[in-house]
Motif scaffolding. Sequence first.
Motif, PDB file in Angstrom:
ATOM      1  N   GLU A   1      38.889  14.381  59.362  1.00  0.00           N
ATOM      2  CA  GLU A   1      38.043  15.548  59.141  1.00  0.00           C
ATOM      3  C   GLU A   1      38.375  16.671  60.124  1.00  0.00           C
ATOM      4  OE1 GLU A   1      33.306  16.731  58.700  1.00  0.00           O
ATOM      5  OE2 GLU A   1      33.885  14.804  59.569  1.00  0.00           O
ATOM      6  N   ASN A   2      38.674  17.844  59.541  1.00  0.00           N
ATOM      7  CA  ASN A   2      38.972  19.061  60.309  1.00  0.00           C
ATOM      8  C   ASN A   2      40.266  18.986  61.110  1.00  0.00           C
ATOM      9  OD1 ASN A   2      36.731  20.467  59.426  1.00  0.00           O
ATOM     10  ND2 ASN A   2      35.447  19.815  61.126  1.00  0.00           N
ATOM     11  N   VAL A   3      41.139  18.037  60.812  1.00  0.00           N
ATOM     12  CA  VAL A   3      42.425  17.933  61.517  1.00  0.00           C
ATOM     13  C   VAL A   3      43.548  17.887  60.482  1.00  0.00           C
ATOM     14  CG1 VAL A   3      43.841  16.665  63.166  1.00  0.00           C
ATOM     15  CG2 VAL A   3      41.340  16.653  63.400  1.00  0.00           C
ATOM     16  N   TYR A   4      44.507  18.800  60.622  1.00  0.00           N
ATOM     17  CA  TYR A   4      45.589  18.912  59.653  1.00  0.00           C
ATOM     18  C   TYR A   4      46.944  18.910  60.354  1.00  0.00           C
ATOM     19  CZ  TYR A   4      41.900  20.395  56.452  1.00  0.00           C
ATOM     20  OH  TYR A   4      40.756  20.443  55.689  1.00  0.00           O
ATOM     21  N   VAL A   5      47.948  18.440  59.627  1.00  0.00           N
ATOM     22  CA  VAL A   5      49.336  18.572  60.036  1.00  0.00           C
ATOM     23  C   VAL A   5      50.007  19.505  59.041  1.00  0.00           C
ATOM     24  CG1 VAL A   5      51.560  17.401  60.174  1.00  0.00           C
ATOM     25  CG2 VAL A   5      49.558  16.350  61.203  1.00  0.00           C
ATOM     26  N   SER A   6      50.773  20.473  59.532  1.00  0.00           N
ATOM     27  CA  SER A   6      51.439  21.403  58.626  1.00  0.00           C
ATOM     28  C   SER A   6      52.928  21.486  58.939  1.00  0.00           C
ATOM     29  CB  SER A   6      50.801  22.795  58.696  1.00  0.00           C
ATOM     30  OG  SER A   6      50.958  23.350  59.972  1.00  0.00           O
ATOM     31  N   PHE A   7      53.692  21.742  57.897  1.00  0.00           N
ATOM     32  CA  PHE A   7      55.145  21.860  57.995  1.00  0.00           C
ATOM     33  C   PHE A   7      55.563  23.197  57.391  1.00  0.00           C
ATOM     34  CE2 PHE A   7      53.989  17.410  57.413  1.00  0.00           C
ATOM     35  CZ  PHE A   7      54.593  16.812  58.500  1.00  0.00           C
ATOM     36  N   ALA A   8      56.638  23.764  57.875  1.00  0.00           N
ATOM     37  CA  ALA A   8      57.170  25.007  57.319  1.00  0.00           C
ATOM     38  C   ALA A   8      58.577  25.216  57.838  1.00  0.00           C
ATOM     39  CB  ALA A   8      56.295  26.201  57.697  1.00  0.00           C
ATOM     40  N   GLU A   9      59.322  26.038  57.114  1.00  0.00           N
ATOM     41  CA  GLU A   9      60.647  26.428  57.579  1.00  0.00           C
ATOM     42  C   GLU A   9      60.501  27.561  58.594  1.00  0.00           C
ATOM     43  OE1 GLU A   9      63.497  24.943  56.781  1.00  0.00           O
ATOM     44  OE2 GLU A   9      62.332  23.520  55.559  1.00  0.00           O
ATOM     45  N   MET A  10      61.394  27.605  59.555  1.00  0.00           N
ATOM     46  CA  MET A  10      61.405  28.707  60.500  1.00  0.00           C
ATOM     47  C   MET A  10      61.815  29.994  59.773  1.00  0.00           C
ATOM     48  SD  MET A  10      60.374  27.823  63.423  1.00  0.00           S
ATOM     49  CE  MET A  10      60.164  26.402  64.505  1.00  0.00           C
ATOM     50  N   PHE A  11      61.153  31.088  60.101  1.00  0.00           N
ATOM     51  CA  PHE A  11      61.526  32.367  59.514  1.00  0.00           C
ATOM     52  C   PHE A  11      62.309  33.185  60.535  1.00  0.00           C
ATOM     53  CE2 PHE A  11      57.465  33.047  61.601  1.00  0.00           C
ATOM     54  CZ  PHE A  11      57.655  34.234  62.266  1.00  0.00           C
ATOM     55  N   LYS A  12      63.018  34.173  60.046  1.00  0.00           N
ATOM     56  CA  LYS A  12      63.811  35.038  60.922  1.00  0.00           C
ATOM     57  C   LYS A  12      63.003  36.289  61.249  1.00  0.00           C
ATOM     58  CE  LYS A  12      68.387  37.207  61.247  1.00  0.00           C
ATOM     59  NZ  LYS A  12      69.678  37.445  60.541  1.00  0.00           N
ATOM     60  N   TRP A  13      62.810  36.555  62.537  1.00  0.00           N
ATOM     61  CA  TRP A  13      62.066  37.746  62.932  1.00  0.00           C
ATOM     62  C   TRP A  13      62.824  38.994  62.483  1.00  0.00           C
ATOM     63  CZ3 TRP A  13      57.569  38.346  66.101  1.00  0.00           C
ATOM     64  CH2 TRP A  13      56.963  37.134  66.445  1.00  0.00           C
ATOM     65  N   PRO A  14      62.151  39.941  61.844  1.00  0.00           N
ATOM     66  CA  PRO A  14      62.847  41.161  61.412  1.00  0.00           C
ATOM     67  C   PRO A  14      63.244  42.022  62.604  1.00  0.00           C
ATOM     68  CG  PRO A  14      60.481  41.385  61.081  1.00  0.00           C
ATOM     69  CD  PRO A  14      60.715  39.964  61.511  1.00  0.00           C
ATOM     70  N   ASP A  15      64.318  42.738  62.451  1.00  0.00           N
ATOM     71  CA  ASP A  15      64.777  43.635  63.503  1.00  0.00           C
ATOM     72  C   ASP A  15      65.421  44.848  62.856  1.00  0.00           C
ATOM     73  OD1 ASP A  15      66.978  44.610  65.625  1.00  0.00           O
ATOM     74  OD2 ASP A  15      65.360  43.583  66.688  1.00  0.00           O
ATOM     75  N   ILE A  16      65.300  45.981  63.495  1.00  0.00           N
ATOM     76  CA  ILE A  16      65.792  47.235  62.937  1.00  0.00           C
ATOM     77  C   ILE A  16      67.313  47.218  62.781  1.00  0.00           C
ATOM     78  CG2 ILE A  16      66.201  48.556  65.052  1.00  0.00           C
ATOM     79  CD1 ILE A  16      64.175  49.761  62.017  1.00  0.00           C
ATOM     80  N   ASP A  17      68.006  46.333  63.509  1.00  0.00           N
ATOM     81  CA  ASP A  17      69.463  46.255  63.428  1.00  0.00           C
ATOM     82  C   ASP A  17      69.949  45.327  62.318  1.00  0.00           C
ATOM     83  OD1 ASP A  17      69.836  47.995  65.588  1.00  0.00           O
ATOM     84  OD2 ASP A  17      69.630  46.367  67.053  1.00  0.00           O
ATOM     85  N   HIS A  18      69.033  44.599  61.670  1.00  0.00           N
ATOM     86  CA  HIS A  18      69.424  43.718  60.581  1.00  0.00           C
ATOM     87  C   HIS A  18      69.735  44.514  59.313  1.00  0.00           C
ATOM     88  CE1 HIS A  18      66.978  40.208  62.553  1.00  0.00           C
ATOM     89  NE2 HIS A  18      68.098  40.501  63.201  1.00  0.00           N
ATOM     90  N   GLU A  19      70.427  43.868  58.392  1.00  0.00           N
ATOM     91  CA  GLU A  19      70.718  44.509  57.118  1.00  0.00           C
ATOM     92  C   GLU A  19      69.457  44.644  56.277  1.00  0.00           C
ATOM     93  OE1 GLU A  19      73.781  42.494  55.020  1.00  0.00           O
ATOM     94  OE2 GLU A  19      75.318  42.858  56.538  1.00  0.00           O
ATOM     95  N   ILE A  20      69.447  45.663  55.416  1.00  0.00           N
ATOM     96  CA  ILE A  20      68.322  45.860  54.506  1.00  0.00           C
ATOM     97  C   ILE A  20      68.301  44.740  53.477  1.00  0.00           C
ATOM     98  CG2 ILE A  20      67.408  47.332  52.662  1.00  0.00           C
ATOM     99  CD1 ILE A  20      68.350  49.749  54.254  1.00  0.00           C
ATOM    100  N   ILE A  21      67.142  44.150  53.287  1.00  0.00           N
ATOM    101  CA  ILE A  21      66.976  43.063  52.325  1.00  0.00           C
ATOM    102  C   ILE A  21      66.502  43.601  50.979  1.00  0.00           C
ATOM    103  CG2 ILE A  21      65.669  40.951  51.804  1.00  0.00           C
ATOM    104  CD1 ILE A  21      65.527  40.470  54.830  1.00  0.00           C
ATOM    105  N   SER A  22      65.529  44.478  51.025  1.00  0.00           N
ATOM    106  CA  SER A  22      64.969  45.028  49.794  1.00  0.00           C
ATOM    107  C   SER A  22      64.127  46.250  50.122  1.00  0.00           C
ATOM    108  CB  SER A  22      64.102  43.979  49.085  1.00  0.00           C
ATOM    109  OG  SER A  22      63.412  44.549  47.997  1.00  0.00           O
ATOM    110  N   GLU A  23      64.097  47.202  49.194  1.00  0.00           N
ATOM    111  CA  GLU A  23      63.269  48.392  49.358  1.00  0.00           C
ATOM    112  C   GLU A  23      62.103  48.392  48.386  1.00  0.00           C
ATOM    113  OE1 GLU A  23      65.644  51.895  49.298  1.00  0.00           O
ATOM    114  OE2 GLU A  23      66.889  51.277  50.992  1.00  0.00           O
TER     115      GLU A  23
END
Length: 270
Positions: A171-193
């Motif tokens: 009760e009230n205790v969970y385990v969660s999983f997820a893939e790591m995401f990439k932090w956006p940065d102004i020097d990265h390529e444009i993904i979508s507009e």
Amino acid sequence: MKRIYLEITNSCNLNCPFCSYEKGHDFIPFKQIDDYLKQIKEYCNYIYLHILGEPLLHPDFERILDLLDEKKMQLQLVTNGTLLKRYPDIFKHDCLRKLSISLHSVNNLNVNKNYYETIDRLIETDKKYVLELRFYDENNLSADLKSYLQKLKDRYGLKETKRINSYLLKENVYVSFAEMFKWPDIDHEIISETGTCHGGADMLAINVNSDVTLCCLDPKAYNSLGNLKEVSLKQIIESEEYKKTCADLQNHKIDKDLCKRCSYRLRFLS
């Protein structure tokens, strides 16, 4: 507004490889936090105390929790968990709505057994808040973390929930999983507009330097809407820039340069 992030510090006691930004050693003074919470309260009752930093490092952390109790605000606290032993009574604060411990933060670190003992104690403590144990990037966990995760599975089992990659331990205790995401940065390529996001309309973030941004993925404040040392939160939310940005996102138009380079928002595409 569903939630607002207030980065009370950008300092951290760890150096996780998935956190690509350089940390700092800045702390928002307690009096200033009090002022910001008064402004936030007018628009939102649900707050986070981090963007990059480890909130438990703040020298006034206990006082901040008392302040949130006093203002009857709700807190989701995200922490790497290494400093929780300093606050054995944290669960007694009425403001605590959810405590999320990012166990993947200590991946490949030689944490002592007290780290896991503290988490075990939190699991077994009667609580009104939700305890979430995060094991992100599950396929690359260290032997210690895999062993601890297996211990939890053996002791409690993992029951499926309605949320993807989230499992109930007890009760009230969970385990969660997820893939790591990439932090956006102004020097990265444009993904979508084109596309949409919950940034702006559903959430805002206040960086440790008091810049207000659209979301918690902008620690360098590329998309600053204003600074709370110069203008009020009310002025920012009533500004034409804020209104236009929210309208653009609602109409699936990505106008901000950083947002064009953010892969996290792709989950909101429709």
